[in-house]
Design an enzyme around this catalytic site. Structure first.
Site, PDB file in Angstrom:
ATOM      1  N   TYR A  51      -4.185 -13.799  12.163  1.00 53.55           N
ATOM      2  CA  TYR A  51      -3.120 -13.210  11.237  1.00 53.55           C
ATOM      3  C   TYR A  51      -3.819 -13.021   9.774  1.00 53.55           C
ATOM      4  O   TYR A  51      -3.154 -11.987   8.602  1.00 53.55           O
ATOM      5  CB  TYR A  51      -2.322 -14.368  12.029  1.00 53.55           C
ATOM      6  CG  TYR A  51      -1.119 -13.444  10.993  1.00 53.55           C
ATOM      7  CD1 TYR A  51      -0.573 -12.594  11.691  1.00 53.55           C
ATOM      8  CD2 TYR A  51      -0.028 -14.114  10.420  1.00 53.55           C
ATOM      9  CE1 TYR A  51       1.171 -11.663  11.772  1.00 53.55           C
ATOM     10  CE2 TYR A  51       0.932 -13.471   9.963  1.00 53.55           C
ATOM     11  CZ  TYR A  51       1.556 -12.432  10.348  1.00 53.55           C
ATOM     12  OH  TYR A  51       2.488 -12.112  10.038  1.00 53.55           O
ATOM     13  N   LYS A  74       2.387 -14.576   4.018  1.00 55.52           N
ATOM     14  CA  LYS A  74       4.052 -14.897   4.534  1.00 55.52           C
ATOM     15  C   LYS A  74       4.239 -16.198   3.916  1.00 55.52           C
ATOM     16  O   LYS A  74       5.606 -16.605   3.599  1.00 55.52           O
ATOM     17  CB  LYS A  74       3.810 -15.046   6.621  1.00 55.52           C
ATOM     18  CG  LYS A  74       4.099 -13.784   7.325  1.00 55.52           C
ATOM     19  CD  LYS A  74       5.223 -12.852   6.631  1.00 55.52           C
ATOM     20  CE  LYS A  74       5.410 -11.719   7.991  1.00 55.52           C
ATOM     21  NZ  LYS A  74       5.710 -10.923   6.914  1.00 55.52           N
TER      22      LYS A  74
HETATM   23  P1  NAD Z   1       7.136  -2.058  11.433  1.00 55.16           P
HETATM   24  O1  NAD Z   1       5.679  -1.323  11.687  1.00 55.16           O
HETATM   25  O2  NAD Z   1       7.561  -0.923  12.565  1.00 55.16           O
HETATM   26  O3  NAD Z   1       8.026  -2.016   9.891  1.00 55.16           O
HETATM   27  C1  NAD Z   1       6.357  -2.228   9.106  1.00 55.16           C
HETATM   28  C2  NAD Z   1       6.970  -1.731   8.039  1.00 55.16           C
HETATM   29  O4  NAD Z   1       6.929  -1.750   6.569  1.00 55.16           O
HETATM   30  C3  NAD Z   1       7.392   0.191   8.190  1.00 55.16           C
HETATM   31  O5  NAD Z   1       8.183   0.548   7.810  1.00 55.16           O
HETATM   32  C4  NAD Z   1       6.087   0.055   7.292  1.00 55.16           C
HETATM   33  O6  NAD Z   1       6.648   1.291   6.815  1.00 55.16           O
HETATM   34  C5  NAD Z   1       6.587  -0.614   5.922  1.00 55.16           C
HETATM   35  N1  NAD Z   1       6.120  -0.453   4.638  1.00 55.16           N
HETATM   36  C6  NAD Z   1       4.606  -1.138   5.201  1.00 55.16           C
HETATM   37  N2  NAD Z   1       4.222  -1.036   3.408  1.00 55.16           N
HETATM   38  C7  NAD Z   1       4.800  -0.213   2.765  1.00 55.16           C
HETATM   39  C8  NAD Z   1       4.940  -0.189   1.653  1.00 55.16           C
HETATM   40  N3  NAD Z   1       4.162   0.110   0.447  1.00 55.16           N
HETATM   41  N4  NAD Z   1       5.647   0.291   0.948  1.00 55.16           N
HETATM   42  C9  NAD Z   1       7.341   0.598   1.539  1.00 55.16           C
HETATM   43  N5  NAD Z   1       7.074   0.173   3.087  1.00 55.16           N
HETATM   44  C10 NAD Z   1       5.744  -0.492   3.672  1.00 55.16           C
HETATM   45  O7  NAD Z   1       6.719  -3.399  12.265  1.00 55.16           O
HETATM   46  P2  NAD Z   1       7.953  -4.393  12.549  1.00 55.16           P
HETATM   47  O8  NAD Z   1       7.204  -5.661  12.574  1.00 55.16           O
HETATM   48  O9  NAD Z   1       8.861  -4.203  12.380  1.00 55.16           O
HETATM   49  O10 NAD Z   1       7.509  -5.058  10.970  1.00 55.16           O
HETATM   50  C11 NAD Z   1       9.080  -5.667  10.508  1.00 55.16           C
HETATM   51  C12 NAD Z   1       8.339  -7.115   9.596  1.00 55.16           C
HETATM   52  O11 NAD Z   1       8.675  -7.867  10.312  1.00 55.16           O
HETATM   53  C13 NAD Z   1       7.019  -7.583   8.762  1.00 55.16           C
HETATM   54  O12 NAD Z   1       7.566  -8.018   7.987  1.00 55.16           O
HETATM   55  C14 NAD Z   1       6.352  -7.922   9.552  1.00 55.16           C
HETATM   56  O13 NAD Z   1       5.675  -8.603   9.293  1.00 55.16           O
HETATM   57  C15 NAD Z   1       7.730  -8.575  10.252  1.00 55.16           C
HETATM   58  N6  NAD Z   1       7.165  -9.612  11.935  1.00 55.16           N
HETATM   59  C16 NAD Z   1       7.095  -8.765  12.842  1.00 55.16           C
HETATM   60  C17 NAD Z   1       6.821  -9.417  14.297  1.00 55.16           C
HETATM   61  C18 NAD Z   1       6.019  -8.595  14.981  1.00 55.16           C
HETATM   62  O14 NAD Z   1       5.752  -9.270  15.729  1.00 55.16           O
HETATM   63  N7  NAD Z   1       6.154  -8.008  15.253  1.00 55.16           N
HETATM   64  C19 NAD Z   1       6.578 -11.023  14.041  1.00 55.16           C
HETATM   65  C20 NAD Z   1       7.529 -12.286  12.714  1.00 55.16           C
HETATM   66  C21 NAD Z   1       7.613 -11.027  11.940  1.00 55.16           C
END
Ligand code: NAD
Length: 253
Positions: free
Chosen positions: A155, A162
């Site tokens: 990670y 984070k």
């Molecule tokens: P996702 O890929 O669907 O969403 C990530 C989003 O970030 C995308 O829409 C992307 O366009 C956007 N993004 C990246 N760079 C950008 C920029 N420069 N400007 C504007 N937007 C930008 O994936 P997700 O898993 O839904 O992620 C959403 C959040 O949840 C993130 O913060 C991720 O770290 C967090 N998260 C995810 C998980 C998991 O297992 N999927 C677990 C814990 C936390």
């Protein structure tokens, strides 16, 4: 629950996005949503998804650009007629930084991950503040992961981002509380999304949760959305992180 509330949802890439699950839950709770998306590539998908929750306020925004953020918040405020809720579900790190050793992270890649994944919350909160204050207050929620507190293999720099994001939640809660604006985070277990697929060993993370969490199962985006909506609605909860991970964070081994 959130009848008539005006919400900006940032971070929908496709129907698997956590942000999309939250948008659906907000819509079901009576809120009206606007969306920002990153880059032309995503526009069609996000517009189609937005239409399915009766929204046509869909604007581009790359969170690395202050000019983009200014324009996007202006367009969203005009399109919705104000702002009560901000959902921040955005993160990015270079693929090569999500393998190998954290100690090898280059300076530019470190700042890129921190800029997109952590600073963007502050940049958005600052622009949301006057809009929310004008409506008597508001609520902000962001997405984090246990890798911000513990060293989770691979990670890497995203964990450091984070940690900065979680600390930002507390400082933003302190700054914005007097304006009746709350700031919280959901710490989610692994959910299969576009961003998750870029983490090598993601399947192992899921296996570990199923094997070792108290509830012996994984979670999905709808579980995260339920808690996000609770935090957005809970009028005396701020500066906190709610775990939606089947209890995995509570275990020592
Ligand atoms: P996702 O890929 O669907 O969403 C990530 C989003 O970030 C995308 O829409 C992307 O366009 C956007 N993004 C990246 N760079 C950008 C920029 N420069 N400007 C504007 N937007 C930008 O994936 P997700 O898993 O839904 O992620 C959403 C959040 O949840 C993130 O913060 C991720 O770290 C967090 N998260 C995810 C998980 C998991 O297992 N999927 C677990 C814990 C936390």
């Amino acid at each position: 629950m959130l009848e008539g509330k005006l919400a900006l949802v940032a971070g929908v890439a496709n129907r698997r996005s956590i942000a999309w699950a939250i948008a659906q839950a907000l819509h079901a709770a009576g809120a009206r949503c606007a969306f920002t998306y990153q880059g032309e590539r995503l526009e069609k998908t996000v517009r189609e998804l937005a239409a399915s929750v009766d929204s046509d306020v869909v604007v581009p925004c790359d969170v690395r650009s202050d000019a983009d953020l200014d324009r996007a918040f202006g367009e969203v405020a005009a399109g919705l007629g104000g702002l009560d809720i901000l959902v921040h579900a955005i993160a990015f790190a270079q693929a090569h930084d999500l393998q190998g050793r954290f100690v090898d992270t280059a300076r530019d890649d470190f700042w890129l991950a921190l800029d997109v994944s952590a600073y963007s919350l502050t940049a958005m909160a600052r622009r949301a503040e006057p809009l929310m204050a004008a409506r008597g207050g508001g609520s902000i929620v962001t997405m984090t992961y246990l890798g911000g507190e513990r060293a989770v293999p691979r990670y890497n720099v995203m964990g450091v981002a984070k940690a900065a994001l979680e600390s930002s939640v507390r400082y933003l809660a302190a700054d914005l509380g007097p304006a009746n604006i709350r700031v919280n985070a959901v710490s989610a277990g692994p959910v299969r999304t576009l961003a998750a697929r870029s983490i090598p060993g993601f399947a192992t993370m899921e296996e570990m949760v199923a094997e070792r969490s108290p509830l012996k199962r994984n979670i999905d985006a709808a579980d995260v959305a339920k808690t996000a909506v609770y935090l957005l609605d809970a009028e005396n909860v701020t500066g906190t992180i709610a775990y939606v991970d089947a209890g995995y964070h509570a275990m020592g081994m």
